[in-house]
Write an enzyme that holds these catalytic residues in place. Structure first.
Site, PDB file in Angstrom:
ATOM      1  N   GLU A 131     107.858  73.913 108.099  1.00  0.00           N
ATOM      2  CA  GLU A 131     108.029  72.540 108.586  1.00  0.00           C
ATOM      3  C   GLU A 131     108.425  72.514 110.059  1.00  0.00           C
ATOM      4  O   GLU A 131     107.994  71.631 110.810  1.00  0.00           O
ATOM      5  CB  GLU A 131     109.062  71.778 107.743  1.00  0.00           C
ATOM      6  CG  GLU A 131     108.690  71.611 106.269  1.00  0.00           C
ATOM      7  CD  GLU A 131     107.322  70.974 106.041  1.00  0.00           C
ATOM      8  OE1 GLU A 131     106.862  70.202 106.898  1.00  0.00           O
ATOM      9  OE2 GLU A 131     106.702  71.289 104.998  1.00  0.00           O
ATOM     10  N   THR A 178      94.949  44.116  98.417  1.00  0.00           N
ATOM     11  CA  THR A 178      95.050  43.327  99.641  1.00  0.00           C
ATOM     12  C   THR A 178      95.229  41.841  99.353  1.00  0.00           C
ATOM     13  O   THR A 178      95.349  41.042 100.269  1.00  0.00           O
ATOM     14  CB  THR A 178      93.793  43.494 100.523  1.00  0.00           C
ATOM     15  OG1 THR A 178      92.648  43.391  99.689  1.00  0.00           O
ATOM     16  CG2 THR A 178      93.809  44.822 101.214  1.00  0.00           C
ATOM     17  N   GLY A 179      95.214  41.480  98.073  1.00  0.00           N
ATOM     18  CA  GLY A 179      95.506  40.094  97.731  1.00  0.00           C
ATOM     19  C   GLY A 179      94.298  39.269  97.353  1.00  0.00           C
ATOM     20  O   GLY A 179      94.316  38.049  97.478  1.00  0.00           O
ATOM     21  N   PRO A 195      91.738  47.721  97.444  1.00  0.00           N
ATOM     22  CA  PRO A 195      92.641  47.298  96.383  1.00  0.00           C
ATOM     23  C   PRO A 195      93.995  46.854  96.938  1.00  0.00           C
ATOM     24  O   PRO A 195      94.463  47.396  97.935  1.00  0.00           O
ATOM     25  CB  PRO A 195      92.838  48.560  95.532  1.00  0.00           C
ATOM     26  CG  PRO A 195      91.774  49.500  95.938  1.00  0.00           C
ATOM     27  CD  PRO A 195      91.336  49.121  97.314  1.00  0.00           C
TER      28      PRO A 195
HETATM   29  P1  ADP Z   1      93.742  42.765  94.773  1.00  0.00           P
HETATM   30  O1  ADP Z   1      93.263  41.724  93.826  1.00  0.00           O
HETATM   31  O2  ADP Z   1      93.147  42.639  96.131  1.00  0.00           O
HETATM   32  O3  ADP Z   1      93.664  44.157  94.266  1.00  0.00           O
HETATM   33  P2  ADP Z   1      96.253  41.520  94.248  1.00  0.00           P
HETATM   34  O4  ADP Z   1      95.956  40.124  94.622  1.00  0.00           O
HETATM   35  O5  ADP Z   1      96.200  41.833  92.802  1.00  0.00           O
HETATM   36  O6  ADP Z   1      95.296  42.515  95.010  1.00  0.00           O
HETATM   37  O7  ADP Z   1      97.656  41.928  94.861  1.00  0.00           O
HETATM   38  C1  ADP Z   1      98.694  42.430  94.073  1.00  0.00           C
HETATM   39  C2  ADP Z   1     100.023  41.910  94.535  1.00  0.00           C
HETATM   40  O8  ADP Z   1     100.336  42.376  95.839  1.00  0.00           O
HETATM   41  C3  ADP Z   1     100.067  40.411  94.636  1.00  0.00           C
HETATM   42  O9  ADP Z   1     100.413  39.829  93.417  1.00  0.00           O
HETATM   43  C4  ADP Z   1     101.126  40.175  95.713  1.00  0.00           C
HETATM   44  O10 ADP Z   1     102.412  40.247  95.161  1.00  0.00           O
HETATM   45  C5  ADP Z   1     100.936  41.365  96.621  1.00  0.00           C
HETATM   46  N1  ADP Z   1     100.044  41.036  97.736  1.00  0.00           N
HETATM   47  C6  ADP Z   1      98.845  41.609  97.979  1.00  0.00           C
HETATM   48  N2  ADP Z   1      98.285  41.099  99.077  1.00  0.00           N
HETATM   49  C7  ADP Z   1      99.113  40.157  99.537  1.00  0.00           C
HETATM   50  C8  ADP Z   1      99.072  39.262 100.648  1.00  0.00           C
HETATM   51  N3  ADP Z   1      98.033  39.237 101.507  1.00  0.00           N
HETATM   52  N4  ADP Z   1     100.115  38.416 100.828  1.00  0.00           N
HETATM   53  C9  ADP Z   1     101.159  38.437  99.987  1.00  0.00           C
HETATM   54  N5  ADP Z   1     101.256  39.251  98.925  1.00  0.00           N
HETATM   55  C10 ADP Z   1     100.252  40.109  98.688  1.00  0.00           C
HETATM   56 ZN    ZN Z   2     102.356  72.007 105.893  1.00  0.00          ZN
END
Ligand code: ADP
Ligand code: ZN
Length: 643
Positions: free
Chosen positions: A446, A226-227, A224
């Site tokens: 700690e 990762t874009g 999740p």
């Molecule tokens: P997924 O669909 O893989 O769960 P998303 O595309 O919804 O992830 O990512 C959520 C937000 O996180 C995006 O709108 C962006 O702002 C940021 N983000 C995630 N991955 C990237 C990436 N590889 N490059 C730039 N921004 C990213």
């Molecule tokens: Zn501890």
């Protein structure tokens, strides 16, 4: 010490229901009319008020028997009469009183002749009367029907359509994204893979004329945040085509058949505006392997939806420039039929970014915020190993919020580091009152972790120790963030080092306070899990040798282990081995802490005094202790260049 798990965020496009009434002006009108009717009835119901209000000369209204009115007419006591289907009203000769008879006999054929004879003027509403009557009878029913209709329609949007689901469904988002490939960073391989799709969507004729077969479906696989969604949007953005998206979970409705009809609508929409992109997020919700697990209820619904999806994908030819992108973080759960040729036969890995990727993502997201010149993004990228793009975007945003709260005009390195810490260990809870006794326990605990982290080869070095409560449960924490390049493998001695560091907390409590607390629960849980994995998953023990006893179900979710078959005896041996190792390591850790007795005391005292100490201070204390006592240094970490 706290977990270094970062919370992944999952952005979902919810169905945006604005204001209830804004969405339904007619419903509002219906309710308004109903209220009006109720008011109207309240005033009219009992003719009194109208009488008084209608004609100012009338001082009072009397409810009388119908026979009384007849009598008054005969006695010339009235000057005018009004007849309707339900009542007879008569005005007294002096005009001050109105007599009203409500319960009139069926129909008095002699009333009109009587009035004629008496010379009393009358007017009738016989024609209108029944209408008013019917109106009174049916209006509430009509209003209720109208109300029901709109409520049902409203509900159908949430539940999947009682009244013919589908068209212009709010679950289907359509947009023309302006996201470009430059906005997606750290996933170069995935970008390369989707490049040809962009070209196909832009110049479909070229490919169609050549008779080339373009993939219809492409599965984006990865953890999740990762874009995946972003990349799909970027494909649409680069190709300048419409983007229809829907979340797999929104197909799982209460009513069988709704999901399937939604799939049909989705494809219809996309084909109408081809070239276009369909994006199905969380496709595992529909595409779950039919042989696996039996969910309650939703089963046949899921099956129908999946079948519809398969039929739609088979239905359009490779000459229709519609591409279906789908995302999942659990590819192994997908039904094999989905992955067959002509469907999602291409899979693209969208993985967590490496150092360079993180740096690039951080740069993308800090374009729109004000950063100080002194900010060193490389350090930030180094300290965020394991984070996904969404987490990084969040860190930049958090740092901006922090700077705002501190009334700063620009974001400094401090805010960024603080934001990372927050992502790892949760919010600082300065207001939480911790008693001195507990603070004392936490400080020793700690210090124990920190000392072990510094002395154990294979552990990462301490960045910060704090006894300020954080997040949900942690009363204190020792942060050791990786300061080198990304790590994909862990060696055996590094796993054992983790165990030693985890045991440091409990050991310090026992050695220095003579009492143990519940504070080590989480540490011990994790230490046990590491040892168990070493035996059962990684083949790193003598008990099971190279035999793997457990497979992790998903490479991305981390959780869900499937146990292979193994004997009861093996199970006992595993337990015994874990216990023995823990006991042995615990004894070793306790001895180490005793050896560094004064260093722990010193660290604890400083912690109790200032609550937070940097890794550098920890190292100083240990070094000073070793030098004072003429010990050869056991510090495991090569001193890095001072910055
Ligand atoms: P997924 O669909 O893989 O769960 P998303 O595309 O919804 O992830 O990512 C959520 C937000 O996180 C995006 O709108 C962006 O702002 C940021 N983000 C995630 N991955 C990237 C990436 N590889 N490059 C730039 N921004 C990213
Ligand atoms: Zn501890």
């Amino acid at each position: 010490m706290t977990n270094q798990n970062n919370n992944n965020q999952n952005n979902q496009n919810g169905d945006n229901n604005g204001n209830f009434f804004n969405d339904n002006p007619l419903l509002a009108l219906g309710i308004f009319m109903l209220s009006l009717y109720i008011l109207f009835n309240a005033f009219m119901g009992d003719g009194n008020l109208t009488g008084v209000m209608g004609d100012p000369a009338i001082k009072n209204v009397e409810q009388v028997k119908y026979s009384d009115i007849r009598k008054k007419i005969k006695d010339k006591g009235v000057k005018s009469v009004k007849i309707t289907a339900t009542r007879v009203e008569a005005i007294s000769t002096d005009g001050s009183t109105k007599f009203v008879a409500k319960n009139i006999p069926a129909f008095d054929m002699q009333l009109i002749p009587l009035l004629e004879k008496s010379g009393v003027p009358y007017e009738g509403q016989v024609g209108e009367g029944p209408l008013e009557h019917y109106f009174n009878m049916f209006l509430p029913i009509i209003l209720l029907l109208v109300l029901w209709f709109f409520l049902a329609k409203k509900m159908s949007k949430g539940m999947g359509g009682l009244l013919g689901a589908g068209k212009a469904d709010k679950m289907i988002n359509s947009e023309r994204p302006d996201v470009k490939f430059d906005d997606v960073q750290g996933v170069q391989e995935a970008k390369d893979e989707v490049l040809e799709i962009v070209d196909f969507l832009k110049y479909p004729e070229r490919y169609i004329e050549l008779g080339a077969k373009i993939p219809k479906g492409l599965l984006l696989v990865g953890p999740p945040g990762t874009g995946k969604t972003l990349l799909a949007k970027a494909v649409a953005g680069e190709a300048e085509v419409p983007f229809f998206s829907v979340s797999g979970s929104s197909f799982m409705e209460m009513f069988v058949g709704v999901g399937a009809s939604r799939v049909r609508d989705l494809f219809e929409l996309a084909k109408k505006s081809a070239p276009s992109i369909i994006f199905i997020d969380e496709i595992d919700a529909i595409g779950k392997s039919r042989s696996s697990g039996n969910q309650m209820g939703g089963h046949s619904e899921q099956e129908q939806t999946l079948n519809q999806l398969l039929a739609e994908m088979d239905g359009f030819g490779t000459d229709t420039p519609v591409i279906v992108l789908a995302a999942t973080n659990r590819p192994e759960t997908l039904d094999a039929a989905l992955l067959r040729a002509g469907r999602f036969d291409r899979q693209v890995l969208v993985d967590k970014p490496d150092f360079a990727g993180r740096l690039a993502i951080l740069k993308v997201h800090s374009k729109d915020v004000k950063l100080a010149e002194t900010v060193d993004m490389e350090i930030i990228a180094k300290q965020t190993a394991g984070m996904a793009g969404a987490d990084l975007a969040n860190i930049v945003n958090e740092s901006a919020l922090l700077a705002g709260r501190r009334n700063k005009k620009i974001i400094g390195q401090d805010e960024l580091l603080e934001a990372i810490e927050r992502a790892f260990v949760g919010l600082e809870r300065k207001n939480r009152k911790v008693s001195d006794i507990e603070k004392n326990i936490v400080a020793y605990h700690e210090s124990g972790h920190a000392l072990m982290a510094e002395l154990t080869k294979g552990s990462t070095r301490v960045t910060k120790v704090s006894i300020i409560p954080r997040g949900l449960g942690a009363l204190g924490y020792t942060l050791h963030l990786p300061d080198e390049e990304d790590r994909f493998l862990k060696r055996k001695y590094e796993l054992m080092a983790e165990v030693d560091v985890l045991l440091g907390g409990r050991a310090a409590e026992e050695v220095f306070l003579g009492e143990i607390s519940t504070g080590a629960g989480n540490d011990l849980d994790r230490a046990t899990a590491i040892l168990k994995d070493m035996i059962m998953v990684y083949g790193m023990s003598e008990v099971a040798g190279l035999m793997v006893l457990s497979r992790s179900q998903s490479s991305f979710l981390g959780g869900g282990q499937i146990n292979n078959e193994f004997s009861e005896q093996m199970s006992q041996e595993i337990d015994a081995s874990i216990k023995a190792t823990l006991t042995e390591r615990y004894e070793y850790v306790k001895q180490t802490l005793r050896d560094y007795n004064d260093a722990i005391e010193k660290m604890t005292a400083v912690l109790l005094d200032v609550e937070v100490i940097e890794g550098k201070k920890v190292q100083e204390i240990i070094k000073a202790f070793e030098e004072e006592n003429g010990l050869e240094s056991r510090m495991a970490h090569v001193q890095t260049k001072e910055s």
